[in-house]
Design a protein around this motif. Structure first.
Motif, PDB file in Angstrom:
ATOM      1  N   LEU A 132     -35.974  75.797  87.070  1.00 59.28           N
ATOM      2  CA  LEU A 132     -37.026  75.450  88.031  1.00 59.28           C
ATOM      3  C   LEU A 132     -37.541  76.679  88.774  1.00 59.28           C
ATOM      4  CD1 LEU A 132     -35.556  72.137  89.494  1.00 59.28           C
ATOM      5  CD2 LEU A 132     -37.524  72.376  87.965  1.00 59.28           C
ATOM      6  N   LEU A 133     -36.649  77.621  89.103  1.00 61.63           N
ATOM      7  CA  LEU A 133     -37.102  78.856  89.740  1.00 61.63           C
ATOM      8  C   LEU A 133     -37.961  79.679  88.783  1.00 61.63           C
ATOM      9  CD1 LEU A 133     -33.907  79.959  91.708  1.00 61.63           C
ATOM     10  CD2 LEU A 133     -35.980  78.890  92.600  1.00 61.63           C
ATOM     11  N   ALA A 134     -37.665  79.582  87.485  1.00 57.51           N
ATOM     12  CA  ALA A 134     -38.507  80.286  86.513  1.00 57.51           C
ATOM     13  C   ALA A 134     -39.887  79.644  86.389  1.00 57.51           C
ATOM     14  CB  ALA A 134     -37.805  80.306  85.152  1.00 57.51           C
ATOM     15  N   LEU A 135     -39.964  78.322  86.604  1.00 50.10           N
ATOM     16  CA  LEU A 135     -41.257  77.640  86.541  1.00 50.10           C
ATOM     17  C   LEU A 135     -42.090  77.829  87.809  1.00 50.10           C
ATOM     18  CD1 LEU A 135     -40.217  74.210  84.938  1.00 50.10           C
ATOM     19  CD2 LEU A 135     -41.543  76.021  83.850  1.00 50.10           C
ATOM     20  N   ALA A 136     -41.441  78.151  88.929  1.00 48.94           N
ATOM     21  CA  ALA A 136     -42.156  78.227  90.208  1.00 48.94           C
ATOM     22  C   ALA A 136     -43.318  79.222  90.200  1.00 48.94           C
ATOM     23  CB  ALA A 136     -41.170  78.562  91.330  1.00 48.94           C
ATOM     24  N   PRO A 137     -43.180  80.453  89.649  1.00 50.85           N
ATOM     25  CA  PRO A 137     -44.320  81.393  89.684  1.00 50.85           C
ATOM     26  C   PRO A 137     -45.530  80.944  88.873  1.00 50.85           C
ATOM     27  CG  PRO A 137     -42.251  82.560  89.298  1.00 50.85           C
ATOM     28  CD  PRO A 137     -41.967  81.112  89.149  1.00 50.85           C
ATOM     29  N   LEU A 138     -45.372  79.904  88.034  1.00 44.98           N
ATOM     30  CA  LEU A 138     -46.505  79.452  87.230  1.00 44.98           C
ATOM     31  C   LEU A 138     -47.508  78.641  88.049  1.00 44.98           C
ATOM     32  CD1 LEU A 138     -44.660  78.398  83.936  1.00 44.98           C
ATOM     33  CD2 LEU A 138     -45.824  80.543  84.450  1.00 44.98           C
ATOM     34  N   TRP A 139     -47.119  78.156  89.234  1.00 45.60           N
ATOM     35  CA  TRP A 139     -48.073  77.396  90.047  1.00 45.60           C
ATOM     36  C   TRP A 139     -49.241  78.251  90.525  1.00 45.60           C
ATOM     37  CZ3 TRP A 139     -48.110  72.213  90.467  1.00 45.60           C
ATOM     38  CH2 TRP A 139     -46.945  71.515  90.100  1.00 45.60           C
ATOM     39  N   PRO A 140     -49.033  79.449  91.073  1.00 48.67           N
ATOM     40  CA  PRO A 140     -50.213  80.281  91.413  1.00 48.67           C
ATOM     41  C   PRO A 140     -51.035  80.652  90.185  1.00 48.67           C
ATOM     42  CG  PRO A 140     -48.246  81.080  92.523  1.00 48.67           C
ATOM     43  CD  PRO A 140     -47.786  80.084  91.535  1.00 48.67           C
ATOM     44  N   VAL A 141     -50.370  80.859  89.046  1.00 47.76           N
ATOM     45  CA  VAL A 141     -51.110  81.179  87.817  1.00 47.76           C
ATOM     46  C   VAL A 141     -52.014  80.022  87.428  1.00 47.76           C
ATOM     47  CG1 VAL A 141     -50.854  81.740  85.376  1.00 47.76           C
ATOM     48  CG2 VAL A 141     -49.279  82.727  87.057  1.00 47.76           C
ATOM     49  N   ALA A 142     -51.475  78.775  87.513  1.00 50.47           N
ATOM     50  CA  ALA A 142     -52.310  77.617  87.184  1.00 50.47           C
ATOM     51  C   ALA A 142     -53.466  77.465  88.165  1.00 50.47           C
ATOM     52  CB  ALA A 142     -51.440  76.354  87.181  1.00 50.47           C
ATOM     53  N   MET A 143     -53.225  77.754  89.432  1.00 51.13           N
ATOM     54  CA  MET A 143     -54.294  77.662  90.430  1.00 51.13           C
ATOM     55  C   MET A 143     -55.397  78.672  90.146  1.00 51.13           C
ATOM     56  SD  MET A 143     -51.801  77.318  93.755  1.00 51.13           S
ATOM     57  CE  MET A 143     -53.134  77.544  94.935  1.00 51.13           C
ATOM     58  N   ALA A 144     -55.001  79.894  89.797  1.00 52.64           N
ATOM     59  CA  ALA A 144     -56.013  80.925  89.539  1.00 52.64           C
ATOM     60  C   ALA A 144     -56.744  80.678  88.236  1.00 52.64           C
ATOM     61  CB  ALA A 144     -55.337  82.303  89.523  1.00 52.64           C
ATOM     62  N   THR A 145     -56.012  80.273  87.202  1.00 54.46           N
ATOM     63  CA  THR A 145     -56.637  80.066  85.893  1.00 54.46           C
ATOM     64  C   THR A 145     -57.597  78.884  85.911  1.00 54.46           C
ATOM     65  OG1 THR A 145     -54.650  80.949  84.851  1.00 54.46           O
ATOM     66  CG2 THR A 145     -56.156  79.692  83.447  1.00 54.46           C
ATOM     67  N   GLY A 146     -57.201  77.800  86.571  1.00 51.25           N
ATOM     68  CA  GLY A 146     -58.040  76.603  86.573  1.00 51.25           C
ATOM     69  C   GLY A 146     -59.081  76.584  87.661  1.00 51.25           C
ATOM     70  N   GLY A 147     -59.135  77.625  88.509  1.00 52.45           N
ATOM     71  CA  GLY A 147     -60.127  77.635  89.568  1.00 52.45           C
ATOM     72  C   GLY A 147     -59.896  76.555  90.605  1.00 52.45           C
ATOM     73  N   TYR A 148     -58.659  76.363  91.001  1.00 53.01           N
ATOM     74  CA  TYR A 148     -58.321  75.322  91.970  1.00 53.01           C
ATOM     75  C   TYR A 148     -58.954  75.641  93.319  1.00 53.01           C
ATOM     76  CZ  TYR A 148     -55.404  72.571  95.150  1.00 53.01           C
ATOM     77  OH  TYR A 148     -54.953  71.724  96.126  1.00 53.01           O
ATOM     78  N   ALA A 149     -59.591  74.629  93.946  1.00 51.05           N
ATOM     79  CA  ALA A 149     -60.294  74.836  95.209  1.00 51.05           C
ATOM     80  C   ALA A 149     -59.793  73.925  96.318  1.00 51.05           C
ATOM     81  CB  ALA A 149     -61.802  74.607  95.007  1.00 51.05           C
ATOM     82  N   GLY A 150     -58.653  73.285  96.115  1.00 51.97           N
ATOM     83  CA  GLY A 150     -58.127  72.392  97.130  1.00 51.97           C
ATOM     84  C   GLY A 150     -57.227  73.126  98.117  1.00 51.97           C
ATOM     85  N   PRO A 151     -56.425  72.408  98.902  1.00 48.77           N
ATOM     86  CA  PRO A 151     -55.492  73.037  99.846  1.00 48.77           C
ATOM     87  C   PRO A 151     -54.566  73.988  99.118  1.00 48.77           C
ATOM     88  CG  PRO A 151     -55.655  70.684 100.270  1.00 48.77           C
ATOM     89  CD  PRO A 151     -56.382  70.934  98.985  1.00 48.77           C
TER      90      PRO A 151
END
Length: 853
Positions: A449-468
């Motif tokens: 799970l700690l290895a998966l944690a850094p992928l959340w900012p990557v998904a936000m940047a790649t998908g152009g997330y604009a929410g909170p």
């Protein structure tokens, strides 16, 4: 009270839903339409009624609640079914996990998540909000299933505790009934056969003198067989022994009665085996013995039909012949207990038995016992049912996509954030799959799970997330918090499972080894997790700030606001990790205390039940040794001396002594005031008590174990077996006792809890006290060695140096009381019937004490 509270939960959920909508809408000044209110009332009522019967039909209720909420949410405003669609579905999932096995529970939660994902995709695609909703849903469902599995295990533990408490009072009475029944069987069959044969030879000795020699040989051999059988009654085998095939056993039984002059006909279509076979065999033997006693020479028929629904046993004899001059052989041998014991034997097997005269003046015994369907173990879930489950799950997952696959409409334009929602869904799926190994390998799960944690900012940047901006990292922290709580709940030093056979067990073992390879000091684990997630939150905020997205104080905001938001996020995730660790540690301490209390209560009840049953056995065995066995030895002696009349008299004396002993057993039941120390002769009682509480335990003594053991070794071996089984666990346990090179060896497998430090120290102290040793041969196996020749005690010293070893005695070390035998005679049945070695002569004092037993 618990049942009432459970029934109120659906009503409470409905009340919460009304407060959220339409209650909140009315408070804001809105007025829901009548159609919306009617639709919400219909769906809410349907879901509430379905949840009220969730215990009886958990899977159909889950399908109904999920489908009703999904269909009803489409025309209704947002939030109209928010509580019922989340907490209601979670309650239904919780009931599935409690009432059904693990495979069904995980299949339901996986199918539901995929069905909701496909349903959302077919309606409005997968945008930012839908992806985050899926993350929330996945975590909620995982928590519901985990809580349900825990409740199921707790309920099973409580059931075992209740069973142990019930067995504590049942075992002494069951032991008394067993000995009474088996003593009656020995007297009814063997000794009656001796009396009938010898008295028949006495009546015909003038015309057929050869019958006298045959009767004397039969009496001597049967007397020795009675001695062996009574030894087995005093000390039965710890685990059931293998018997010949049912048809072979019946053939030998009938041949023995035909040799007594009783014409027996057998009509057996099929015969039961196992415990049911033993019951049927005992009923037939007792009925034939009664026929020999009361109708010697009358034609007797045995019928047995073993079907799927029931097993019918009928033993019928013709009217007895007219009495001639003199007393017929076997007259006056009955004690009046046979019918009562027959009914008790049938009742214990779950059947009924009736007996009475026939129209022609004969006698009939009719028993109805369970059939194959009742006696044979059935699989928990049939294979065809499991296949139907998987097919239904696949169909439900594909059902929302059928309109998209069949009706080809123009593609809709995907929003820019659609890819972010898909990435969030994939990350949530990866987290949930990782959490499946949380109970078996928590450290490895935490590392993944700690290895998966850094992928959340990557998904936000790649998908152009604009929410909170802090919402996705916080959702990722929730799964890590579960893993942190599981790691904190483990006892310090508990390493977890090692690799075992099987695909799933191999993956679990690899994960456990990976967790050990990444092992950190226990106190550093929450700090590392908090540091990783604080870094992830900081990276998400800074990336959003650099990209100019408004959720992080981007281009239109101040630089300080971004750093402030990053600080708040880092502090929030650190607080979540710390709270999860503290909560897990508190829960772990509470669970260990509860588990130890549970084990102590079961062990105390087991020990008390075994000691009471052992006292009953010793009380009956004393009378058996001083009366029946002595008179049976006289039968053998008279037969070997060729004294036919004296042999008949001694056989009748033995029968009378047996009847007097059975009367004593019944009159003095429950009056055993002296409770001697259990020895290996009580091992079968310990095994039976453990099996009664739901654990599979087998124990076996090889033919190399001496019949006579030193008292200290005999008691220590039993106490060691008791300590091993007292450690607890649900795994099937196997105990084997052997003797080689004057050393008694106890080999235990399937006992992982007994290899832990606390149990290991107690076993080692017990072995050291007799000059033996303990070896742990695997994660669930150990070997205890006790020398049969106990060493001389070391002389007491009045002074001691700093290097002296002061090992305190074990809290349950063997001690002697006035009822403890110095050298008990060990006559338990073992593998093989060959001669067994004996230890050296214990000396006149020990022999005198043993004789006084």
């Amino acid at each position: 009270m618990q049942r009432t509270d459970d029934r109120l939960l659906p009503a409470l959920l409905l009340g919460a839903q009304v407060a959220v909508w339409p209650g909140a809408a009315w408070l804001r000044g809105g007025t829901p339409s009548g159609a919306d209110l009617l639709a919400a009332a219909l769906v809410g009522g349907l879901v509430t009624v379905a949840l009220a019967i969730r215990r009886a039909r958990p899977v159909p209720v889950l399908v109904l609640v999920a489908a009703g909420c999904a269909i009803g949410a489409q025309p209704l405003p947002t939030g109209a079914l928010a509580v019922l669609g989340s907490a209601g579905v979670a309650l239904a999932l919780f009931s599935v996990a409690v009432e059904r096995e693990a495979t069904t529970a995980w299949l339901c939660v996986g199918t539901l998540a995929l069905w909701q994902l496909a349903h959302g995709l077919s309606l409005h695609g997968l945008g930012d909000s839908q992806g985050l909703d899926l993350v929330w849903t996945a975590l909620l469902y995982a928590a519901a299933i985990g809580a349900g599995r825990y409740a199921r295990r707790a309920r099973a533990a409580e059931a075992r505790l209740r069973q142990a408490r019930a067995e504590r009072h049942r075992l002494p009475a069951a032991e008394r009934r067993r000995m009474e029944r088996e003593l009656h069987d020995v007297s009814a069959h063997h000794l009656t056969a001796v009396v009938v044969t010898v008295e028949a030879a006495l009546g015909l000795r003038e015309r057929r003198p050869e019958l006298a020699r045959e009767a004397l040989a039969f009496a001597a051999e049967t007397g020795r067989e009675v001695t062996r059988a009574l030894g087995a009654v005093r000390a039965p085998a710890p685990s059931p022994q293998d018997h010949p095939a049912p048809r072979e056993r019946l053939r030998e039984l009938v041949a023995g009665f035909r040799a007594l002059g009783q014409p027996v006909t057998v009509e057996a279509e099929s015969l039961p085996d196992g415990v049911l076979g033993d019951t049927a065999y005992g009923i037939v033997r007792e009925a034939l013995t009664n026929a020999v006693r009361h109708a010697p020479g009358a034609a007797t028929t045995v019928r047995c039909a073993h079907g799927d629904a029931r097993t019918d046993i009928v033993v019928r004899n013709a009217p007895p012949a007219a009495p001639g001059p003199g007393t017929p052989p076997g007259r006056g041998l009955g004690g009046g207990r046979g019918q009562h014991l027959l009914r008790g034997r049938a009742r214990e097997a779950g059947g009924t038995l009736t007996s009475g005269p026939t129209r022609d003046g004969g006698w009939e015994v009719r028993a109805v016992l369970p059939g194959r369907a009742s006696a044979a173990p059935v699989a928990a879930v049939p294979r065809s049912y499991r296949v139907a489950q998987y097919v239904t799950a696949a169909a439900l997952c594909l059902q929302p996509l059928l309109p998209t696959l069949v009706v080809r409409d123009e593609p809709t334009s995907a929003a820019a954030g659609g890819s972010a929602g898909a990435l969030f869904a994939l990350l949530a799926t990866a987290q949930v799959l990782t959490l499946l190994w949380l109970r078996r390998a928590p450290r490895a799960t935490l590392a993944a799970l700690l290895a998966l944690a850094p992928l959340w900012p990557v998904a936000m940047a790649t998908g152009g997330y604009a929410g909170p901006v802090l919402l996705p990292p916080l959702l990722g922290t929730l799964a890590t918090g579960l893993a942190l709580a599981a790691v904190a709940a483990r006892a310090p030093g508990h390493a977890g499972p090692l690799p075992r056979a099987g695909v799933r067990d191999a993956l679990t073992g690899v994960g456990a080894l990976a967790g050990r390879a990444l092992a950190l000091p226990r106190r550093a684990v929450p700090l590392v997790a908090a540091g990783v997630h604080a870094t992830v939150a900081l990276a998400a905020v800074l990336d959003a700030r650099s990209a100019g997205r408004g959720g992080a104080g981007g281009a239109g905001g101040h630089a300080g606001s971004g750093w402030a938001l990053a600080g708040v996020g880092a502090a929030g995730v650190a607080l979540m990790c710390g709270a999860a660790w503290a909560g897990g540690a508190w829960y772990g301490r509470r669970r260990r205390v509860a588990s130890e209390t549970h084990q102590d209560r079961v062990a105390a009840w087991t020990e008390e039940a075994v000691r009471d049953a052992w006292a009953e056995r010793r009380r009956i065995a004393v009378g058996l040794e001083t009366t029946v066995l002595a008179r049976t030895a006289d039968v053998v002696e008279a037969a070997e001396a060729g004294q036919l009349a004296r042999t008949a008299d001694r056989a009748r004396d033995a029968l009378a002594a047996m009847r007097a002993l059975l009367d004593t057993v019944r009159v003095e039941q429950g009056r055993a005031e002296r409770r001697p120390q259990p020895t290996l002769q009580a091992l079968d009682l310990l095994v039976h008590q453990c099996q009664a509480t739901g654990r599979q335990v087998r124990a076996r003594l090889t033919d190399r174990v001496p019949e006579r053991l030193p008292a200290a070794v005999d008691i220590a071996a039993y106490r060691a077996a008791e300590t091993i089984l007292r450690a607890g666990g649900d795994e099937p346990a196997d105990l084997v006792l052997d003797a080689t090179d004057h050393v008694l060896t106890l080999t235990a497998t399937g006992v992982p809890h007994a290899t832990r430090p606390a149990s290991r120290e107690r076993l080692a102290a017990r072995a050291d006290a007799l000059g033996g040793g303990l070896t742990v041969t695997g994660p669930d196996a150990l070997v205890l060695r006790l020398p049969l020749a106990a060493p001389l005690p070391a002389p007491a010293t009045t002074t001691s140096g700093p290097g002296d070893d002061h090992r305190p005695p074990a809290p349950d070390a063997p001690h002697h009381d006035e009822d403890t035998p110095t050298h008990p005679t060990h006559t338990a049945q073992r593998a093989g019937d060959g001669p067994r070695p004996t230890t050296d002569d214990p000396g006149p004092a020990a022999r005198e004490q043993e004789e006084n037993r």
